[in-house]
Design a protein around this motif. Structure first.
Motif, PDB file in Angstrom:
ATOM      1  N   ASP A 144      37.067  42.454  25.574  1.00 44.23           N
ATOM      2  CA  ASP A 144      38.303  42.442  26.361  1.00 44.23           C
ATOM      3  C   ASP A 144      38.899  41.040  26.394  1.00 44.23           C
ATOM      4  OD1 ASP A 144      38.414  45.060  27.016  1.00 44.23           O
ATOM      5  OD2 ASP A 144      37.576  44.847  29.034  1.00 44.23           O
TER       6      ASP A 144
ATOM      7  N   THR B  67      42.493  39.301  24.751  1.00 44.46           N
ATOM      8  CA  THR B  67      43.560  38.566  25.428  1.00 44.46           C
ATOM      9  C   THR B  67      43.637  37.116  24.952  1.00 44.46           C
ATOM     10  OG1 THR B  67      42.072  37.990  27.243  1.00 44.46           O
ATOM     11  CG2 THR B  67      43.384  39.978  27.515  1.00 44.46           C
TER      12      THR B  67
ATOM     13  N   LEU C 192      45.909  45.652  36.623  1.00 47.90           N
ATOM     14  CA  LEU C 192      45.627  44.319  36.087  1.00 47.90           C
ATOM     15  C   LEU C 192      45.452  44.365  34.575  1.00 47.90           C
ATOM     16  CD1 LEU C 192      43.178  42.895  38.775  1.00 47.90           C
ATOM     17  CD2 LEU C 192      45.547  42.282  38.391  1.00 47.90           C
ATOM     18  N   ARG C 193      44.757  45.410  34.070  1.00 51.55           N
ATOM     19  CA  ARG C 193      44.568  45.527  32.617  1.00 51.55           C
ATOM     20  C   ARG C 193      45.900  45.735  31.917  1.00 51.55           C
ATOM     21  NH1 ARG C 193      39.488  46.349  30.475  1.00 51.55           N
ATOM     22  NH2 ARG C 193      40.360  47.490  28.725  1.00 51.55           N
TER      23      ARG C 193
ATOM     24  N   ALA D 155      47.612  42.427  31.812  1.00 47.22           N
ATOM     25  CA  ALA D 155      46.966  41.558  30.826  1.00 47.22           C
ATOM     26  C   ALA D 155      47.236  42.011  29.398  1.00 47.22           C
ATOM     27  CB  ALA D 155      45.465  41.509  31.081  1.00 47.22           C
TER      28      ALA D 155
ATOM     29  N   ILE E 217      48.455  34.768  29.825  1.00 49.16           N
ATOM     30  CA  ILE E 217      47.479  35.392  30.720  1.00 49.16           C
ATOM     31  C   ILE E 217      46.058  34.950  30.386  1.00 49.16           C
ATOM     32  CG2 ILE E 217      46.452  37.595  31.356  1.00 49.16           C
ATOM     33  CD1 ILE E 217      49.109  37.748  32.399  1.00 49.16           C
TER      34      ILE E 217
ATOM     35  N   TYR F 277      42.538  36.507  31.539  1.00 49.15           N
ATOM     36  CA  TYR F 277      42.053  37.684  32.255  1.00 49.15           C
ATOM     37  C   TYR F 277      40.568  37.549  32.544  1.00 49.15           C
ATOM     38  CZ  TYR F 277      40.682  42.612  32.844  1.00 49.15           C
ATOM     39  OH  TYR F 277      40.156  43.798  33.302  1.00 49.15           O
TER      40      TYR F 277
ATOM     41  N   GLY G 270      37.659  40.151  34.062  1.00 51.13           N
ATOM     42  CA  GLY G 270      37.400  41.499  34.551  1.00 51.13           C
ATOM     43  C   GLY G 270      36.113  41.591  35.348  1.00 51.13           C
TER      44      GLY G 270
ATOM     45  N   TRP H 209      46.541  33.439  35.880  1.00 49.70           N
ATOM     46  CA  TRP H 209      45.191  33.987  35.983  1.00 49.70           C
ATOM     47  C   TRP H 209      45.280  35.409  36.519  1.00 49.70           C
ATOM     48  CZ3 TRP H 209      41.770  29.599  38.541  1.00 49.70           C
ATOM     49  CH2 TRP H 209      41.720  28.513  37.658  1.00 49.70           C
ATOM     50  N   VAL H 210      44.711  36.351  35.799  1.00 47.78           N
ATOM     51  CA  VAL H 210      44.664  37.739  36.258  1.00 47.78           C
ATOM     52  C   VAL H 210      43.202  38.060  36.530  1.00 47.78           C
ATOM     53  CG1 VAL H 210      45.072  40.122  35.594  1.00 47.78           C
ATOM     54  CG2 VAL H 210      46.731  38.373  35.000  1.00 47.78           C
TER      55      VAL H 210
ATOM     56  N   ASP I 147      40.102  40.252  38.410  1.00 45.25           N
ATOM     57  CA  ASP I 147      39.711  41.532  38.980  1.00 45.25           C
ATOM     58  C   ASP I 147      38.436  41.324  39.804  1.00 45.25           C
ATOM     59  OD1 ASP I 147      39.594  44.137  39.537  1.00 45.25           O
ATOM     60  OD2 ASP I 147      39.322  44.850  37.490  1.00 45.25           O
TER      61      ASP I 147
END
Lengths: 218, 204
Positions: free
Chosen positions: A78, A82, B45-46, B49, B66, B68, B70, B138-139, B141
């Motif tokens: 993932d 990104t 959020l996904r 992103a 971004i 990310y 998770g 910044w994303v 979770d």
């Protein structure tokens, strides 16, 4: 890209990385075949190119599900998606890392193991050449299979079923090069076909792998 | 440049979970997503992103800005803390991991294998990764899962510093982070009306 390649190579050689897995399997197959077939050197000479190619192919298959599964489980896939790297680049680097850790040792070990199967004299060169040309195709096609099944738990069975038919042309022409080489015949036609397959899949399949990987990450 | 979401509809497993979501996030601001379990915070959020497409609406100002993080930290257990962080820095085209190590109190652990860290230490390493990406949005979770109160304070400090440098943060969390200036966005009112799963996905 280089960071990803060095990381994958470093992970492969550390404990639990599975670096020797394919090589050990290849060794076991080629050691066991003479025991199973019996001490008929003529017969062994005849089947040696094919057995070596099948051994290399299955050894390659054995380590395919590690290409993406580990990165998927710990979430790095993932994060890589990104990152600024293009997905096509990621799958190409993954295929290259798989080839260096699995395909290249097989290519180098095959001539040594050919001795166990009483491979005919001129066959060593052509076995080496055919594996050197063919194993990159195995890694690239396998990366495609691994990308297709990345989200599945225990996806190894499905991946084997998907990948094996795609491996058949490489096997046919690769083994043909080695066989003809061993018998002292002209190898040009199967060699060109093998090279065509390798270069073709290396050029095209990363795009397909990247596309299915993007879909699987959703 | 603002991060904006307009009239966003997001789906999990083909079933829409949130619809009509709109927000804007200006540089220097933080936005905290709240909502019950299963409300669709992670899915939202996904989508922001860029890991999955929105069914409707669009996100602007995201893409290559971004960073990310998770539920899982993306750590390699057989690499050391420093090697893990250095890898991500190089992937994002940066160098220098010292500031991130200091900010998350990881200097003493630099040469330890990531696999031998505790859950909270792993999380701190996962969050330190954000600092080496050099990305402005910044994303995050649930960034504080398995962190103790001291580490939450470290994290809040890092977010504050990031906001102070003109960055922004979009976070889903259930606890009070100690960042009073953050805006709160409750996703519960945007729950999608029940409907059949959308079956146009290539793979489900």
């Amino acid at each position: 890209m280089i960071a990803l390649l060095t990381r994958d190579l470093r992970l492969a050689v550390r404990a639990g990385g599975g670096f020797g897995l394919g090589l050990a399997f290849f060794l076991i197959v080629t050691v066991l075949v003479p025991f199973a077939v019996g001490p008929q050197t003529g017969l062994l000479t005849q089947i040696a190119p094919g057995v070596l190619w099948i051994g290399a192919l299955l050894a390659c298959l054995l380590s395919l599900d590690r290409i993406f599964a580990l990165d998927w489980e710990d979430g790095s896939l993932d994060l890589l998606a990104t990152a600024p790297l293009p997905m096509e680049g990621i799958v190409s680097v993954k295929a290259l890392a798989h080839w260096i850790t699995t395909g290249l040792p097989l290519v180098l070990a095959a001539p040594l193991l050919g001795v166990l199967l009483n491979l005919a004299g001129p066959g060593y060169l052509w076995l080496f050449v055919s594996l050197a040309l063919g194993t990159p195709a195995l890694s690239v096609i396998g990366t495609f299979g691994a990308a297709l099944t990345v989200g599945l738990k225990r996806g190894g069975l499905l991946m084997s079923l998907l990948v094996l038919p795609l491996y058949v042309p490489t096997l046919i022409f690769g083994a043909e090069v080695a066989r003809r080489g061993a018998e002292g015949l002209a190898v040009q036609t199967p060699l060109l076909m093998l090279a065509g397959i390798s270069f073709g899949v290396t050029a095209l399949l990363p795009f397909a792998s990247a596309a299915v990987l993007r879909i699987n990450l959703r | 440049m603002d991060l904006t979401a307009s009239n966003l509809m997001v789906a999990r497993g083909g079933v829409p979970v949130l619809e009509g979501v709109s927000f804007a996030l200006a540089p220097g601001r933080a936005l905290v997503l709240r909502g019950p379990n299963g409300a669709g915070k992670t899915t939202l959020l996904r989508t922001v992103a860029g890991l999955q497409p929105a069914l409707q609406g669009e996100v602007t100002g995201a893409g290559e800005r971004i960073a990310y993080a998770g539920h899982v930290d993306g750590l390699k257990t057989m690499l050391s803390v420093g090697e893990n962080l250095d890898f991500w820095a190089r992937v994002f085209g940066n160098s220098g991991i010292d500031a991130a190590l200091v900010a998350f109190n990881l200097v003493a652990l630099q040469d330890r294998m990531a696999g031998t860290l505790s859950a909270g230490q792993k999380r701190r390493l996962g969050l330190a990764r954000l600092m080496v990406t050099g990305r402005s949005v910044w994303v995050l979770d649930e960034p504080t899962v398995s962190l103790d109160t001291d580490s939450v304070a470290l994290f809040a400090g890092a977010v504050r510093a990031h906001l102070g440098q003109g960055g922004s943060a979009l976070m889903a969390t259930h606890i009070d982070l100690g960042i009073p200036e953050a805006d709160v966005f409750d996703v519960a009112p945007y729950r999608a009306k029940p409907r059949a799963a959308v079956q146009d996905e290539a793979f489900l």
